[in-house]
Motif scaffolding. Sequence first.
Motif, mmCIF file in Angstrom:
data_model
loop_
_atom_site.group_PDB
_atom_site.id
_atom_site.type_symbol
_atom_site.label_atom_id
_atom_site.label_comp_id
_atom_site.label_asym_id
_atom_site.label_seq_id
_atom_site.Cartn_x
_atom_site.Cartn_y
_atom_site.Cartn_z
ATOM 1 N N GLN A 110 0.819 -1.213 0.000
ATOM 2 C CA GLN A 110 0.000 0.000 0.000
ATOM 3 C C GLN A 110 0.854 1.266 0.000
ATOM 4 N N PHE A 111 2.121 1.123 -0.319
ATOM 5 C CA PHE A 111 2.973 2.297 -0.426
ATOM 6 C C PHE A 111 2.520 3.173 -1.593
ATOM 7 N N THR A 112 2.765 4.471 -1.467
ATOM 8 C CA THR A 112 2.487 5.385 -2.572
ATOM 9 C C THR A 112 3.466 5.122 -3.708
ATOM 10 N N LYS A 113 3.171 5.681 -4.876
ATOM 11 C CA LYS A 113 4.078 5.520 -6.008
ATOM 12 C C LYS A 113 5.453 6.095 -5.669
ATOM 13 N N TYR A 114 5.463 7.238 -4.988
ATOM 14 C CA TYR A 114 6.723 7.853 -4.563
ATOM 15 C C TYR A 114 7.532 6.897 -3.694
ATOM 16 N N GLN A 115 6.882 6.258 -2.737
ATOM 17 C CA GLN A 115 7.576 5.319 -1.863
ATOM 18 C C GLN A 115 8.103 4.112 -2.637
ATOM 19 N N GLN A 116 7.279 3.573 -3.519
ATOM 20 C CA GLN A 116 7.705 2.404 -4.288
ATOM 21 C C GLN A 116 8.907 2.721 -5.169
ATOM 22 N N THR A 285 5.666 3.037 9.776
ATOM 23 C CA THR A 285 6.919 3.243 10.507
ATOM 24 C C THR A 285 7.221 2.043 11.394
ATOM 25 N N LEU A 286 6.191 1.423 11.953
ATOM 26 C CA LEU A 286 6.429 0.195 12.716
ATOM 27 C C LEU A 286 6.933 -0.912 11.800
ATOM 28 N N LEU A 287 6.393 -0.980 10.586
ATOM 29 C CA LEU A 287 6.916 -1.931 9.600
ATOM 30 C C LEU A 287 8.397 -1.670 9.361
ATOM 31 N N ALA A 288 8.770 -0.399 9.217
ATOM 32 C CA ALA A 288 10.180 -0.047 9.027
ATOM 33 C C ALA A 288 11.014 -0.500 10.213
ATOM 34 N N TRP A 316 10.879 4.329 6.542
ATOM 35 C CA TRP A 316 10.987 5.329 7.629
ATOM 36 C C TRP A 316 11.056 6.739 7.064
ATOM 37 N N PHE A 317 11.892 6.945 6.054
ATOM 38 C CA PHE A 317 12.118 8.275 5.503
ATOM 39 C C PHE A 317 10.872 8.819 4.808
ATOM 40 N N THR A 318 10.156 7.952 4.107
ATOM 41 C CA THR A 318 9.047 8.405 3.268
ATOM 42 C C THR A 318 7.689 8.378 3.960
ATOM 43 N N ALA A 319 7.557 7.631 5.048
ATOM 44 C CA ALA A 319 6.243 7.487 5.686
ATOM 45 C C ALA A 319 5.865 8.695 6.534
ATOM 46 N N PRO A 384 -2.307 12.785 9.469
ATOM 47 C CA PRO A 384 -2.035 13.464 8.186
ATOM 48 C C PRO A 384 -1.996 14.990 8.301
ATOM 49 N N LYS A 385 -2.621 15.562 9.339
ATOM 50 C CA LYS A 385 -2.677 17.016 9.463
ATOM 51 C C LYS A 385 -1.296 17.640 9.661
ATOM 52 N N THR A 386 -0.302 16.801 10.037
ATOM 53 C CA THR A 386 1.043 17.335 10.267
ATOM 54 C C THR A 386 1.850 17.375 8.974
ATOM 55 N N GLU A 387 1.223 16.943 7.864
ATOM 56 C CA GLU A 387 1.964 16.885 6.602
ATOM 57 C C GLU A 387 2.358 18.272 6.134
ATOM 58 N N ALA A 388 3.601 18.408 5.690
ATOM 59 C CA ALA A 388 4.097 19.706 5.232
ATOM 60 C C ALA A 388 3.623 19.964 3.823
#
Length: 388
Positions: A110-116, A285-288, A316-319, A384-388
């Motif tokens: 279920q990772f985003t395209k960016y993560q994949q 992040t727990l998966l990481a 970790w970096f992308t989640a 998600p509200k903390t997303e920059a």
Amino acid sequence: MKKIQEFLAKPFFHDYRTLFCLWMILPIIMWLMKLNRANNFLIYRGSFWNAVRGWNLYMRNPEEYADLHHYGPFFSLLFAPFAIVPKWLGLLMWGIALTLFLYWAIRKSQFTKYQQLFILWFCAHEMLTALYMQQFNIAIAATILLGYYLIEKEKDFWAAFFIMLGTFVKIYSIVGLAFFFFSKHKGKLVASLLFWALVMFVAPMPFFHGWDYIVGQYGEWYISLANKNAENTVNIMNNISLLGMVHRVSGVWFNDLWMILPGLVLFALPYLRVNQYQHVAFRQTLLASVLMFVVLFSTGSESSGYIIPLIGVVVWFTAAPWERTRWDIALMVFVFILSSMSPSDLFPAYLRKTYVQPYALKALPVTIVWLQLCYEMLTKDYSPKTEA
């Protein structure tokens, strides 16, 4: 920098077809380079034929290969398609199968395209390192990813299949149970785990001399793992973990439980933040953390096993639903240079032989990332509200 960003923004670098072709080239490179030196493949192949003959799977056979087998009896059956064909073909099939399995697990997630895309590019070199050793660690990474994904999709029966598949080959794959608390069908998951454990326990019996032989081989497997654990403390090619690094850098040899128990506590503390379970970023992040922990705290960790934690580093970096800092970016560069590139010829041989291998420094960048990850999971808001 702007020109570099514009160059990397070209569609070529964001096309899955590009990554698929790149990853499919990797097992071919391994096959060409290791056709006459595929020791681990010969060990796995030998385990199948030893099982067919009713021999001890964990005995030494120096005429065919130069090491011992350390995987479960179920693996001997699993490896049958690659053992019954000629060696040259089996090696190629094995490399392609491992690559396709992990590629599929990453794409299925279920990772985003960016993560994949980030995972596929960042881990390509480490994937080649793992393929050079023909290691099942590639499949272990896939089983952990699929266990997580299928629990997320509420397909607990098949999640249990992949968790047990990894466990019955390499025992530490049981870490897939770390996602138990995210399951919405815990009873079904437990029942499914027991079902697949029974299936995989008895599956080799009809093919390999029945109950007594297979049960006996499970006993031999335990002995081989105990012996390997003792050997890992003195072999610089093994125990490339946080445990091995601390022992070798300090020069002090003490019971690993003094590090494993605090590590388990630190790993488990984020579970107390139940209110964060609802956020995908927290669960990823727990998966990481799982992907890094399983290698950092195992005396059996080898260089080729770092395909597992490096995927975790990218997750970790992308989640994180906040903007990563320059420190985080520097950590990623540090991971790539020391944890991924250090075994290759592109890394200075003097540094590798004098410092990296003797002191298990390949574990250092991943350890720093994991410690920061633990701190973030205990203090950050993953909504998600903390997303920059």
